[in-house]
Design a protein around this motif. Structure first.
Motif, PDB file in Angstrom:
ATOM      1  N   VAL A 238       2.451   1.642 -12.142  1.00 15.21           N
ATOM      2  CA  VAL A 238       2.585   2.881 -11.376  1.00 15.21           C
ATOM      3  C   VAL A 238       4.013   2.952 -10.849  1.00 15.21           C
ATOM      4  CG1 VAL A 238       1.806   4.087  -9.293  1.00 15.21           C
ATOM      5  CG2 VAL A 238       0.149   2.938 -10.765  1.00 15.21           C
ATOM      6  N   TYR A 239       4.571   4.175 -10.788  1.00  8.88           N
ATOM      7  CA  TYR A 239       5.948   4.345 -10.329  1.00  8.88           C
ATOM      8  C   TYR A 239       5.974   5.049  -8.976  1.00  8.88           C
ATOM      9  CZ  TYR A 239       6.882   3.301 -15.207  1.00  8.88           C
ATOM     10  OH  TYR A 239       6.916   2.702 -16.439  1.00  8.88           O
ATOM     11  N   ILE A 240       6.732   4.474  -8.024  1.00 10.67           N
ATOM     12  CA  ILE A 240       6.880   5.079  -6.704  1.00 10.67           C
ATOM     13  C   ILE A 240       8.344   4.950  -6.264  1.00 10.67           C
ATOM     14  CG2 ILE A 240       4.493   4.626  -6.015  1.00 10.67           C
ATOM     15  CD1 ILE A 240       5.509   2.251  -4.385  1.00 10.67           C
TER      16      ILE A 240
ATOM     17  N   SER B 141       0.850  -1.191   0.000  1.00  8.72           N
ATOM     18  CA  SER B 141       0.000   0.000   0.000  1.00  8.72           C
ATOM     19  C   SER B 141       0.882   1.236   0.000  1.00  8.72           C
ATOM     20  CB  SER B 141      -0.897   0.011   1.244  1.00  8.72           C
ATOM     21  OG  SER B 141      -1.760  -1.103   1.258  1.00  8.72           O
ATOM     22  N   PHE B 142       0.388   2.301  -0.605  1.00 12.45           N
ATOM     23  CA  PHE B 142       1.134   3.563  -0.641  1.00 12.45           C
ATOM     24  C   PHE B 142       0.150   4.687  -0.934  1.00 12.45           C
ATOM     25  CE2 PHE B 142       1.234   1.400  -4.689  1.00 12.45           C
ATOM     26  CZ  PHE B 142       0.769   2.358  -5.589  1.00 12.45           C
ATOM     27  N   PRO B 143       0.407   5.901  -0.454  1.00 13.86           N
ATOM     28  CA  PRO B 143      -0.504   7.023  -0.719  1.00 13.86           C
ATOM     29  C   PRO B 143      -0.406   7.472  -2.167  1.00 13.86           C
ATOM     30  CG  PRO B 143       1.442   7.785   0.451  1.00 13.86           C
ATOM     31  CD  PRO B 143       1.539   6.291   0.411  1.00 13.86           C
ATOM     32  N   LYS B 144      -1.469   8.078  -2.644  1.00  8.55           N
ATOM     33  CA  LYS B 144      -1.499   8.536  -4.034  1.00  8.55           C
ATOM     34  C   LYS B 144      -0.399   9.542  -4.326  1.00  8.55           C
ATOM     35  CE  LYS B 144      -4.743   9.933  -7.621  1.00  8.55           C
ATOM     36  NZ  LYS B 144      -6.146  10.281  -7.929  1.00  8.55           N
ATOM     37  N   LYS B 145      -0.064  10.349  -3.315  1.00 13.45           N
ATOM     38  CA  LYS B 145       0.967  11.372  -3.519  1.00 13.45           C
ATOM     39  C   LYS B 145       2.347  10.764  -3.747  1.00 13.45           C
ATOM     40  CE  LYS B 145       1.785  12.023   1.460  1.00 13.45           C
ATOM     41  NZ  LYS B 145       1.729  12.978   2.584  1.00 13.45           N
ATOM     42  N   ALA B 146       2.493   9.455  -3.434  1.00 14.41           N
ATOM     43  CA  ALA B 146       3.784   8.793  -3.631  1.00 14.41           C
ATOM     44  C   ALA B 146       4.048   8.468  -5.098  1.00 14.41           C
ATOM     45  CB  ALA B 146       3.843   7.513  -2.807  1.00 14.41           C
ATOM     46  N   GLN B 147       3.012   8.546  -5.940  1.00 14.82           N
ATOM     47  CA  GLN B 147       3.176   8.198  -7.349  1.00 14.82           C
ATOM     48  C   GLN B 147       4.025   9.244  -8.068  1.00 14.82           C
ATOM     49  OE1 GLN B 147      -0.442   7.107  -9.400  1.00 14.82           O
ATOM     50  NE2 GLN B 147      -1.310   6.181  -7.571  1.00 14.82           N
ATOM     51  N   LYS B 148       4.923   8.753  -8.918  1.00 15.69           N
ATOM     52  CA  LYS B 148       5.845   9.617  -9.658  1.00 15.69           C
ATOM     53  C   LYS B 148       5.674   9.405 -11.157  1.00 15.69           C
ATOM     54  CE  LYS B 148       7.971  10.691  -5.746  1.00 15.69           C
ATOM     55  NZ  LYS B 148       7.933  12.045  -5.153  1.00 15.69           N
TER      56      LYS B 148
END
Length: 568
Positions: A235-237, A202-209
């Motif tokens: 998706v990239y993080i 899991s990761f927050p949406k703001k972590a997406q790059k």
């Protein structure tokens, strides 16, 4: 009913509420004469009505004031292009009457419609296969003497005592038990005994790059397709989110744990060790015990019709999302041949799969491009001797008399993105003669070319049946069919998409004005040359059609092999 609305008149009803779904159901019940012996309702509701916690009392009210006969589960998409909400039909008798204990039913019928005879997308095209609703229509009297036949065609009996104990939830699949077929030739084992399961990160949406080097690739349900991982959709993080046990490795099987009911349980085989690749929280990985099972064999078993039935049966479904737990996944019982036999099966299926992959490359890569030719007529769409440009129009949405008639009225839904040039013989939406007369919409003749020129620019279709068109299109009527063949012009305009996008303007969304649309250059060869080019394209298309048949044939072969393992 008007889904998910609020109301300020809820205090007029037995269960005061500002929830429009609750009030609509109460209103429909109250609208039936309580003195009527045969009062009945059939009401389309959003599926959320069947299970939402805040509507528990409303469902209780329904069960107390009606004799629930059946719930018909409709597939998601039956009301497209207007709404994609999944819906159900509630059918009840003895409406608006207090049901005595002696009259109360002990169960109700649940019927799951997987196909209503039309494609479940914005186009809603009629399918060659029959509608499941025809089975319901055949037995809609729900007679006791038909019980055996009804069970055979897919009806299920849902005990109401279980419903009362489960917050009055009316989703039939919640009470479904799945009977596993047993192979006569092979040992049957639980999946949990031959593999382990790992849930994604899991990761927050703001972590997406944005895509860049040295980032972690997160495989989502969108990227994990049945035929492999689409790395254009990952998706990239940051790599700080990486967890060693949650990276993907060759031989892993990705499974969609949360998706639509049609796609939940979809599996993807990881065919190599991908660098810096993990998977998202809606995904899981099945990691096998290599001493007991080969991952490719397990992948094919999990991709079988029998496994998909199981996933559908055990999935916990909300309005839009179905979920599979690791507990249910582990309880899947499947046939497990000896390892040497598994390898024989894999060898056979891999050969079939290679045929399918090759055929799909042909189908997916073919585009009917125009070849080089010598121009005889060089002009533009503004050439009034050859063409007439006609804009579309939209009848007033406020007048119900304008809609649902017998005049086809095309929208963008009738020009699907995946089709290079669409043949249009009917439309998703229709209007009445009154609607046509009271709008700027005009009827287009057979052979007219329609081009999307608003927001979505460059989709092209050929009119094969007279129809009207909306304001999102510019339409070209050919005045001299002895100079221009409609199909040739359609292909030519499709290749002008880049030029169209340059001619479009607008802040909120881009649109091509009629004036600018007329500037599009048209270079025409002779009529005989047009015919020759089209004949060549039709010949190319005739080579593609067998590839589509190859896919169909070898997918059936794979199903046959796997079904044989299951004992069919």
């Amino acid at each position: 009913m008007p889904y998910s609305q609020k109301t300020k008149y809820g205090n007029l009803y037995d269960l005061p509420s500002n929830n429009g779904d609750s009030i609509c159901v109460q209103h429909c019940i109250k609208a039936v004469d309580s003195a009527s012996e045969n009062g009945r309702i059939a009401l389309v509701v959003p599926e959320g009505f069947l299970f939402r916690k805040d509507l528990t009392k409303t469902r209780e009210y329904l069960l107390e004031n009606c004799q629930l006969q059946s719930v018909i589960s409709l597939p998601k998409g039956v009301f497209l292009p207007y709404t994609g909400v999944k819906t159900d039909i509630i059918y009840a008798t003895k409406v608006n009457r207090k049901i005595s204990s002696s009259e109360k039913r002990k169960d109700f019928w649940y019927f799951d419609v997987t196909s209503d005879g039309y494609s479940l997308d914005n186009h809603r095209r009629k399918l060659d296969t029959p509608s499941d609703l025809s089975k319901y229509e055949e037995y809609r009297k729900l007679d006791d003497d038909q019980v055996e036949d009804m069970l055979k065609v897919g009806f299920e009996v849902i005990p109401l005592d279980k419903v009362y104990k489960n917050s009055n939830i009316l989703v039939g699949s919640r009470y479904r038990t799945h009977t596993v077929k047993k192979s006569k030739s092979h040992e049957m084992v639980k999946l949990g005994n031959i593999a382990t399961f790992i849930r994604g990160i899991s990761f927050p949406k703001k972590a997406q790059k944005d895509q860049a080097d040295d980032l972690l690739n997160v495989i989502t349900t969108r990227a994990a397709q049945a035929d492999g991982i689409d790395f254009k959709k990952v998706v990239y993080i940051e790599k700080s989110y990486a967890k060693p046990d949650k990276m993907v490795f060759k031989g892993d099987i990705l499974i969609s744990l949360a998706n639509s009911l049609e796609l939940v349980g979809r599996v993807t085989y990881v065919d190599e060790n991908y660098k810096d690749a993990t998977f998202g929280a809606f995904m899981g990985v099945i990691r096998v015990n290599y001493q007991k099972v080969h991952p490719m064999y397990l992948f094919h078993i999990l991709n079988s019709i029998e496994a998909k039935k199981y996933f559908r049966a055990v999935a916990k479904t909300t309005t839009n999302i179905s979920n599979i737990t690791f507990e249910d996944l582990g309880n899947l019982v499947l046939p497990l041949p000896r390892l040497d036999y598994q390898l024989k099966i894999i060898d056979e299926l891999n050969r079939y799969q290679e045929m399918i992959v090759g055929a799909k490359k042909i189908v997916n890569n073919y585009l009917p491009k125009l070849p080089s030719y010598e121009t005889v007529v060089s002009t533009s769409l503004n050439d009034l001797e050859l063409f007439e440009i006609m804009s579309g129009g939209t009848p007033s949405t406020k007048n119900p008399d304008y809609w649902g008639g017998d005049i086809s009225w095309i929208t963008l839904a009738d020009l699907p993105q995946e089709e290079y040039v669409t043949t249009i013989d009917k439309s998703v939406r229709t209007i009445t003669k009154k609607g046509l007369d009271n709008s700027s919409a005009k009827m287009l003749p057979v052979g007219a070319i329609v081009v999307s020129t608003r927001a979505t620019i460059g989709r092209v279709g050929i009119v094969k049946h007279p129809l009207a068109t909306n304001q999102g299109f510019k339409n070209v009527i050919i005045k001299k069919p002895d100079v221009v063949i409609p199909e040739f012009l359609a292909l030519l305009l499709k290749e002008k998409t880049e030029e169209m996008e340059f001619l479009a303007s607008g802040a909120t969304f881009k649109e091509i004005s009629k004036f600018n649309f007329g500037k599009i250059k048209v270079e025409l060869p002779s009529l005989n040359e047009q015919k020759r080019i089209l004949l060549k394209i039709h010949e190319e298309e005739s080579f593609v059609k067998p590839a589509k048949k190859v896919i169909e044939v070898f997918e059936h072969k794979i199903d046959t092999v796997i079904n044989k393992v299951w004992g069919e």
